[in-house]
Scaffold this motif. Structure first.
Motif, PDB file in Angstrom:
ATOM      1  N   LYS A 197     -14.346  -7.023  -3.387  1.00  0.00           N
ATOM      2  CA  LYS A 197     -13.316  -6.362  -2.580  1.00  0.00           C
ATOM      3  C   LYS A 197     -12.021  -6.319  -3.370  1.00  0.00           C
ATOM      4  N   TYR A 198     -11.190  -5.299  -3.080  1.00  0.00           N
ATOM      5  CA  TYR A 198      -9.933  -5.165  -3.804  1.00  0.00           C
ATOM      6  C   TYR A 198      -8.981  -4.259  -3.039  1.00  0.00           C
ATOM      7  N   ILE A 199      -7.737  -4.250  -3.464  1.00  0.00           N
ATOM      8  CA  ILE A 199      -6.737  -3.387  -2.842  1.00  0.00           C
ATOM      9  C   ILE A 199      -5.839  -2.822  -3.935  1.00  0.00           C
ATOM     10  N   CYS A 200      -5.411  -1.576  -3.745  1.00  0.00           N
ATOM     11  CA  CYS A 200      -4.530  -0.923  -4.710  1.00  0.00           C
ATOM     12  C   CYS A 200      -3.526  -0.068  -3.963  1.00  0.00           C
ATOM     13  N   ARG A 201      -2.545   0.434  -4.681  1.00  0.00           N
ATOM     14  CA  ARG A 201      -1.576   1.352  -4.114  1.00  0.00           C
ATOM     15  C   ARG A 201      -1.951   2.788  -4.459  1.00  0.00           C
ATOM     16  N   GLY A 202      -1.534   3.724  -3.617  1.00  0.00           N
ATOM     17  CA  GLY A 202      -1.809   5.125  -3.875  1.00  0.00           C
ATOM     18  C   GLY A 202      -2.961   5.646  -3.053  1.00  0.00           C
ATOM     19  N   ALA A 203      -3.415   6.866  -3.387  1.00  0.00           N
ATOM     20  CA  ALA A 203      -4.447   7.536  -2.596  1.00  0.00           C
ATOM     21  C   ALA A 203      -5.606   8.036  -3.445  1.00  0.00           C
ATOM     22  N   ARG A 204      -5.747   7.513  -4.687  1.00  0.00           N
ATOM     23  CA  ARG A 204      -6.803   8.009  -5.575  1.00  0.00           C
ATOM     24  C   ARG A 204      -7.889   6.951  -5.762  1.00  0.00           C
ATOM     25  N   PRO A 205      -9.032   7.124  -5.105  1.00  0.00           N
ATOM     26  CA  PRO A 205     -10.129   6.163  -5.263  1.00  0.00           C
ATOM     27  C   PRO A 205     -10.618   6.013  -6.703  1.00  0.00           C
ATOM     28  N   SER A 206     -10.513   7.060  -7.507  1.00  0.00           N
ATOM     29  CA  SER A 206     -11.081   7.034  -8.860  1.00  0.00           C
ATOM     30  C   SER A 206     -10.428   5.991  -9.754  1.00  0.00           C
ATOM     31  N   ILE A 207      -9.166   5.665  -9.512  1.00  0.00           N
ATOM     32  CA  ILE A 207      -8.463   4.711 -10.367  1.00  0.00           C
ATOM     33  C   ILE A 207      -8.077   3.438  -9.619  1.00  0.00           C
ATOM     34  N   CYS A 208      -8.553   3.291  -8.384  1.00  0.00           N
ATOM     35  CA  CYS A 208      -8.124   2.177  -7.536  1.00  0.00           C
ATOM     36  C   CYS A 208      -8.520   0.824  -8.132  1.00  0.00           C
ATOM     37  N   LEU A 209      -9.756   0.667  -8.537  1.00  0.00           N
ATOM     38  CA  LEU A 209     -10.205  -0.629  -9.056  1.00  0.00           C
ATOM     39  C   LEU A 209      -9.475  -0.989 -10.343  1.00  0.00           C
ATOM     40  N   GLN A 210      -9.269   0.000 -11.221  1.00  0.00           N
ATOM     41  CA  GLN A 210      -8.569  -0.269 -12.479  1.00  0.00           C
ATOM     42  C   GLN A 210      -7.122  -0.686 -12.228  1.00  0.00           C
ATOM     43  N   GLN A 211      -6.531  -0.216 -11.132  1.00  0.00           N
ATOM     44  CA  GLN A 211      -5.137  -0.530 -10.831  1.00  0.00           C
ATOM     45  C   GLN A 211      -5.010  -1.498  -9.656  1.00  0.00           C
ATOM     46  N   ALA A 212      -6.046  -2.277  -9.394  1.00  0.00           N
ATOM     47  CA  ALA A 212      -6.054  -3.186  -8.242  1.00  0.00           C
ATOM     48  C   ALA A 212      -4.936  -4.219  -8.339  1.00  0.00           C
ATOM     49  N   LEU A 213      -4.274  -4.458  -7.219  1.00  0.00           N
ATOM     50  CA  LEU A 213      -3.238  -5.486  -7.143  1.00  0.00           C
ATOM     51  C   LEU A 213      -3.854  -6.867  -7.103  1.00  0.00           C
ATOM     52  N   ILE A 214      -5.035  -6.961  -6.495  1.00  0.00           N
ATOM     53  CA  ILE A 214      -5.759  -8.225  -6.386  1.00  0.00           C
ATOM     54  C   ILE A 214      -7.203  -7.918  -6.021  1.00  0.00           C
ATOM     55  N   THR A 215      -8.135  -8.783  -6.434  1.00  0.00           N
ATOM     56  CA  THR A 215      -9.548  -8.626  -6.099  1.00  0.00           C
ATOM     57  C   THR A 215     -10.092  -9.930  -5.536  1.00  0.00           C
ATOM     58  N   SER A 216     -11.286  -9.873  -4.973  1.00  0.00           N
ATOM     59  CA  SER A 216     -11.900 -11.087  -4.434  1.00  0.00           C
ATOM     60  C   SER A 216     -12.377 -12.026  -5.531  1.00  0.00           C
ATOM     61  N   ASP A 217     -12.392 -11.569  -6.774  1.00  0.00           N
ATOM     62  CA  ASP A 217     -12.694 -12.452  -7.906  1.00  0.00           C
ATOM     63  C   ASP A 217     -11.472 -13.237  -8.349  1.00  0.00           C
ATOM     64  N   ASN A 218     -10.289 -12.730  -7.998  1.00  0.00           N
ATOM     65  CA  ASN A 218      -9.033 -13.381  -8.364  1.00  0.00           C
ATOM     66  C   ASN A 218      -8.155 -13.368  -7.126  1.00  0.00           C
ATOM     67  N   LYS A 219      -8.310 -14.386  -6.268  1.00  0.00           N
ATOM     68  CA  LYS A 219      -7.797 -14.319  -4.906  1.00  0.00           C
ATOM     69  C   LYS A 219      -6.288 -14.475  -4.781  1.00  0.00           C
ATOM     70  N   GLU A 220      -5.597 -14.882  -5.836  1.00  0.00           N
ATOM     71  CA  GLU A 220      -4.145 -14.991  -5.781  1.00  0.00           C
ATOM     72  C   GLU A 220      -3.531 -14.340  -7.005  1.00  0.00           C
ATOM     73  N   ASN A 221      -2.499 -13.543  -6.769  1.00  0.00           N
ATOM     74  CA  ASN A 221      -1.808 -12.863  -7.862  1.00  0.00           C
ATOM     75  C   ASN A 221      -0.362 -12.650  -7.458  1.00  0.00           C
ATOM     76  N   GLY A 222       0.518 -13.588  -7.845  1.00  0.00           N
ATOM     77  CA  GLY A 222       1.925 -13.482  -7.491  1.00  0.00           C
ATOM     78  C   GLY A 222       2.147 -13.504  -5.995  1.00  0.00           C
ATOM     79  N   ARG A 223       2.678 -12.415  -5.455  1.00  0.00           N
ATOM     80  CA  ARG A 223       2.982 -12.335  -4.022  1.00  0.00           C
ATOM     81  C   ARG A 223       1.766 -11.953  -3.177  1.00  0.00           C
ATOM     82  N   PHE A 224       0.620 -11.728  -3.821  1.00  0.00           N
ATOM     83  CA  PHE A 224      -0.567 -11.249  -3.119  1.00  0.00           C
ATOM     84  C   PHE A 224      -1.639 -12.336  -3.028  1.00  0.00           C
ATOM     85  N   ARG A 225      -2.278 -12.396  -1.863  1.00  0.00           N
ATOM     86  CA  ARG A 225      -3.412 -13.311  -1.662  1.00  0.00           C
ATOM     87  C   ARG A 225      -4.490 -12.582  -0.878  1.00  0.00           C
TER      88      ARG A 225
END
Length: 249
Positions: free
Chosen positions: A131-159
């Motif tokens: 699982k992951y989350i990104c900004r914007g509306a383009r699915p094609s680049i969402c994973l590459q630009q993910a703010l955080i993923t379930s493999d890395n559950k904490e990233n700065g201000r994101f959990r």
């Protein structure tokens, strides 16, 4: 059968394996009945404006790249190997998705310097998927630009937390700023086919605005009052008679 997926405007790779002994054979990709006019690319002419092909003879895999995917590129293809007699074919299905999301958007609000939690539901079959989350509306680049993923559950201000029982993963964002406002995509990676997405629009307001209404009698009591001081000025007229005048300060 080989099944590949890509988004409009992107590139997709079709990888076709073959057995030992066919390293020197001509490889190609074709559509329809694979007649002479149906061949799209072949190893003896490895590149054109739409396709390219590369044969890794050591790995026994040849790969065709399809550039600038369009809806019309979806459909059935064939990986072909030229032989004396009948060629060898492997069926390929190409899916092309629209590079935008989504039909519905969940809207949430929060305030500057506060925290917010974005909830992303998913189907039970994807419990163990990334699982992951990104900004914007383009699915094609969402994973590459993910703010955080379930493999890395904490990233700065994101959990990111994944509740597999309820089928929802949540993303908490702390110390919000106005720049955090905008569209977010919740993504679930699939083992085959295009990833699954849902959209959330976050609005971050500048400050909390609290309005208090006071009862009318209390407002009146708080209004400063004016003290009236009477001053008399008297003068004698005709003996004992006094004439007095009154002023206010």
């Amino acid at each position: 059968m080989i099944h590949v997926s890509g988004y409009e405007g992107a590139v997709v790779n079709v990888s076709c394996s073959y057995e030992k002994g066919f390293q020197s054979s001509e490889k190609y990709l074709c559509k329809s009945n694979c007649g002479r006019n149906d061949v799209l690319i072949m190893t003896k002419q490895p590149k054109n404006n739409k396709y390219s092909i590369y044969d890794d003879k050591k790995a026994q895999i040849f790969t065709v790249m399809i550039f600038d995917l369009q809806k019309r590129d979806a459909g059935k293809y064939w990986c072909g190997i030229s032989l004396f007699g009948n060629d060898i074919y492997t069926e390929v299905i190409v899916d092309v998705g629209q590079d935008s999301c989504c039909n519905s958007v969940t809207k949430i609000k929060s305030y500057k310097k506060d925290s917010v939690t974005i909830s992303c539901p998913y189907e039970s079959e994807y419990q163990n998927n990334l699982k992951y989350i990104c900004r914007g509306a383009r699915p094609s680049i969402c994973l590459q630009q993910a703010l955080i993923t379930s493999d890395n559950k904490e990233n700065g201000r994101f959990r990111l937390d994944d509740d597999k029982v309820s089928g929802t993963f949540t993303v908490n964002i702390t110390r919000l700023t106005r720049r955090d406002s905008g569209l977010y995509l919740c993504g679930v990676q699939r083992n085959s086919g295009l990833d699954v997405f849902s959209a959330v629009e976050l609005q971050v307001k500048a400050i909390h605005i609290l309005v208090y209404f006071l009862p009318a009698p209390l407002v009146i009591m708080l209004i400063p009052t004016v003290a009236w001081i009477k001053v008399y000025k008297c003068t004698k007229v005709r003996g004992k008679t006094r004439i007095c005048t009154q002023t206010h300060i």
